[in-house]
Design an enzyme around this catalytic site. Structure first.
Site, mmCIF file in Angstrom:
data_model
loop_
_atom_site.group_PDB
_atom_site.id
_atom_site.type_symbol
_atom_site.label_atom_id
_atom_site.label_comp_id
_atom_site.label_asym_id
_atom_site.label_seq_id
_atom_site.Cartn_x
_atom_site.Cartn_y
_atom_site.Cartn_z
ATOM 1 N N SER A 164 0.862 -1.186 0.000
ATOM 2 C CA SER A 164 0.000 0.000 0.000
ATOM 3 C C SER A 164 0.892 1.227 0.000
ATOM 4 O O SER A 164 2.107 1.119 0.173
ATOM 5 C CB SER A 164 -0.898 0.002 1.223
ATOM 6 N N GLY A 166 2.231 3.254 -2.059
ATOM 7 C CA GLY A 166 3.381 3.451 -2.928
ATOM 8 C C GLY A 166 4.601 2.573 -2.614
ATOM 9 O O GLY A 166 5.617 2.671 -3.293
ATOM 10 N N GLU A 271 -10.802 4.979 -3.800
ATOM 11 C CA GLU A 271 -9.840 5.805 -4.536
ATOM 12 C C GLU A 271 -10.111 5.730 -6.029
ATOM 13 O O GLU A 271 -10.168 4.638 -6.601
ATOM 14 C CB GLU A 271 -8.415 5.345 -4.228
ATOM 15 N N GLU A 283 -8.583 1.717 -6.057
ATOM 16 C CA GLU A 283 -8.625 0.748 -4.955
ATOM 17 C C GLU A 283 -9.526 1.242 -3.847
ATOM 18 O O GLU A 283 -10.084 2.342 -3.934
ATOM 19 C CB GLU A 283 -7.217 0.437 -4.448
ATOM 20 N N ASP A 290 -6.019 8.321 4.948
ATOM 21 C CA ASP A 290 -5.206 9.469 5.398
ATOM 22 C C ASP A 290 -5.642 10.784 4.735
ATOM 23 O O ASP A 290 -5.681 11.826 5.390
ATOM 24 C CB ASP A 290 -3.693 9.213 5.268
ATOM 25 N N THR A 291 -6.042 10.726 3.463
ATOM 26 C CA THR A 291 -6.486 11.966 2.805
ATOM 27 C C THR A 291 -7.747 12.529 3.482
ATOM 28 O O THR A 291 -8.054 13.710 3.349
ATOM 29 C CB THR A 291 -6.803 11.730 1.314
ATOM 30 N N ARG A 368 5.488 10.895 8.668
ATOM 31 C CA ARG A 368 4.437 11.906 8.820
ATOM 32 C C ARG A 368 4.208 12.116 10.309
ATOM 33 O O ARG A 368 3.871 11.174 11.033
ATOM 34 C CB ARG A 368 3.160 11.422 8.132
HETATM 35 P P1 AMP Z 1 -1.748 3.147 -4.675
HETATM 36 O O1 AMP Z 1 -0.818 2.618 -3.620
HETATM 37 O O2 AMP Z 1 -2.164 2.120 -5.670
HETATM 38 O O3 AMP Z 1 -2.930 3.904 -4.072
HETATM 39 O O4 AMP Z 1 -0.942 4.266 -5.491
HETATM 40 C C1 AMP Z 1 -0.449 5.431 -4.880
HETATM 41 C C2 AMP Z 1 -0.531 6.608 -5.829
HETATM 42 O O5 AMP Z 1 0.231 6.360 -7.018
HETATM 43 C C3 AMP Z 1 -1.942 6.927 -6.336
HETATM 44 O O6 AMP Z 1 -2.666 7.703 -5.417
HETATM 45 C C4 AMP Z 1 -1.637 7.665 -7.632
HETATM 46 O O7 AMP Z 1 -1.275 9.000 -7.392
HETATM 47 C C5 AMP Z 1 -0.411 6.923 -8.163
HETATM 48 N N1 AMP Z 1 -0.845 5.834 -9.087
HETATM 49 C C6 AMP Z 1 -1.137 4.566 -8.748
HETATM 50 N N2 AMP Z 1 -1.503 3.838 -9.817
HETATM 51 C C7 AMP Z 1 -1.446 4.642 -10.881
HETATM 52 C C8 AMP Z 1 -1.721 4.494 -12.279
HETATM 53 N N3 AMP Z 1 -2.097 3.322 -12.793
HETATM 54 N N4 AMP Z 1 -1.548 5.577 -13.075
HETATM 55 C C9 AMP Z 1 -1.148 6.760 -12.563
HETATM 56 N N5 AMP Z 1 -0.867 6.972 -11.271
HETATM 57 C C10 AMP Z 1 -1.017 5.945 -10.425
#
Ligand code: AMP
Length: 401
Positions: A164, A166, A271, A283, A290-291, A368
């Site tokens: 999760s 990133g 999201e 997702e 958090d947002t 954070r």
């Molecule tokens: P996630 O952990 O999947 O929520 O991804 C974290 C962040 O990465 C998201 O809030 C987006 O800003 C960016 N992100 C994730 N997947 C994509 C995608 N397929 N295309 C563009 N940005 C993405």
């Protein structure tokens, strides 16, 4: 507590509502405070002592929550009525076993297991419900990843299935970067090395969290939250994100369908990416997001209070929105066990500005530590206020003692 006659006891009296938190971060701290306001008894568990929610709970425990034996022993000792998983790295088999013994797992053991697994969630959202998502493939090897990337096209995003925020995620721009994306994902996955998802990269206009609360009276949506992410972590969020009525309708429709399919009671963070008039499901978290910290200033009942209302089986007849608002995460970098937030007389000098300091006592890298909140006449004004507050904030990081 029955469906027909909801009653809550007192925490130190006989038969209180016993709540066990698994994960005691800043979001759990706010949920704990809301639970206590309704007289619940709360025990907050985490992998280390002194975590934010542990500082406000009745009791706390320290353990490895991914370890099934330790988790079972904790359930046996605490005998919780309600178990609230706040993090994803949890031995979910034990959650299911506790649910079978009669505990209420929030929103359910099955939902927690689906939402932490990008593969199960995608299959449910896209293949079963037909919700619009980015093109994607799953890969269990470098070779499969190469094939998957060819199909979804470049640039693409590679993420561990079990991850999760990133972690282990990278944008792969061409075939030469594939090895690097694979290695990154193998290092960054929660469960260590394993399967990955490769998705098409979306050049979205904006992304939102649509907080959705499933409570005894039905499903309610909060005003959509726009946010800005950096390195997979949220830095700023605002509410409401301006959008057309048609886009909002689509967003609510997607949120309703995915949360209905998951079921259970509680607050979900759905999201979504918005590109033109198209809404794409990304997702969902089965818990406050958090947002959504912005709701601590934008609403009468914050996302944390709404989560608690829902999980205790209480109704949510309305959600009073106070107006455009913004939040800004205070991320501190360093290696220290002594920090200070200074110049606060100026940081908080503007009307309708607040701050929460989470109370984490150490940093080792980037963490954070606090959040700044503001309300304004417009979202822009609220964001400008948090930006000014942030610029005035002095963060003193001292050498380790
Ligand atoms: P996630 O952990 O999947 O929520 O991804 C974290 C962040 O990465 C998201 O809030 C987006 O800003 C960016 N992100 C994730 N997947 C994509 C995608 N397929 N295309 C563009 N940005 C993405």
């Amino acid at each position: 507590m029955t469906e027909e006659n909801r009653a809550l006891g007192t925490p130190l009296g006989k038969h209180p509502t016993r709540v066990l938190f698994l994960g005691s971060g800043e979001l759990g701290k706010e949920v704990t405070i809301e639970l206590m306001r309704l007289g619940a008894w709360v025990c907050a568990a985490d992998s280390y002592a002194g975590a934010p929610a542990q500082q406000v709970a009745h009791e706390y425990r320290v353990l490895d929550m991914a370890n099934a034996d330790q988790l079972r022993a904790l359930f046996d000792e605490i005998q919780p009525d309600i178990i609230v998983p706040e993090v994803e790295a949890i031995a979910t088999s034990e959650l299911a076993a506790a649910a079978a013994r009669g505990a209420q797992v929030v929103p359910s053991a099955e939902i927690a297991a689906i939402c932490m697994d990008r593969e199960r969630l995608r299959v449910l959202a896209h293949e079963e419900l037909g919700l619009p998502t980015t093109p994607y493939r799953f890969a269990g090897s470098l070779e499969e990843l190469r094939e998957g990337a060819q199909i979804v096209g470049y640039p693409c995003v590679v993420k561990p299935i079990m991850s999760s925020s990133g972690h282990g995620q990278s944008v792969v721009r061409s075939e030469e970067d594939i090895d690097c994306g694979w290695r990154n994902a193998q290092r960054g996955g929660r469960a260590g090395a394993g399967k990955v998802i490769v998705e098409g990269f979306v050049k979205f206009d904006y992304e939102i969290t649509l907080l959705t609360v499933r409570h005894c009276g039905g499903t309610s949506f909060l005003e959509p939250i726009g946010h800005y992410q950096q390195d997979g972590d949220y830095r700023e969020s605002w509410q409401p994100q301006p959008m057309t009525a048609a886009v909002r309708k689509q967003a609510e429709e997607i949120a309703r369908r995915i949360t209905d399919a998951l079921g259970g009671r509680g607050l979900f963070g759905v999201e979504l990416f918005v590109q033109g008039d198209r809404v794409i499901f990304s997702e969902v978290s089965p818990r406050p997001h958090d947002t959504g910290m912005v709701t601590m200033i934008s609403q009468d009942l914050s996302e944390f209070a709404l989560h608690v209302r829902a999980i205790l089986g209480l109704p949510v007849p309305n959600i009073a929105f106070h107006g455009p608002s913004a939040s800004r995460a205070v991320v501190v970098e360093g290696d220290s066990n002594r920090m200070e937030f200074a110049n606060l007389e100026n940081v908080l000098s503007e009307p309708d500005t607040q701050m929460r300091i989470f109370g984490k006592s150490e940093i080792d890298g980037r963490r954070r530590m606090a959040v700044l909140l503001a309300r304004g006449k417009t979202v822009e004004e609220a964001r400008e206020k948090t930006a000014r507050a942030y610029a005035k904030l002095q963060i003193n990081v001292f050498d380790r003692e």
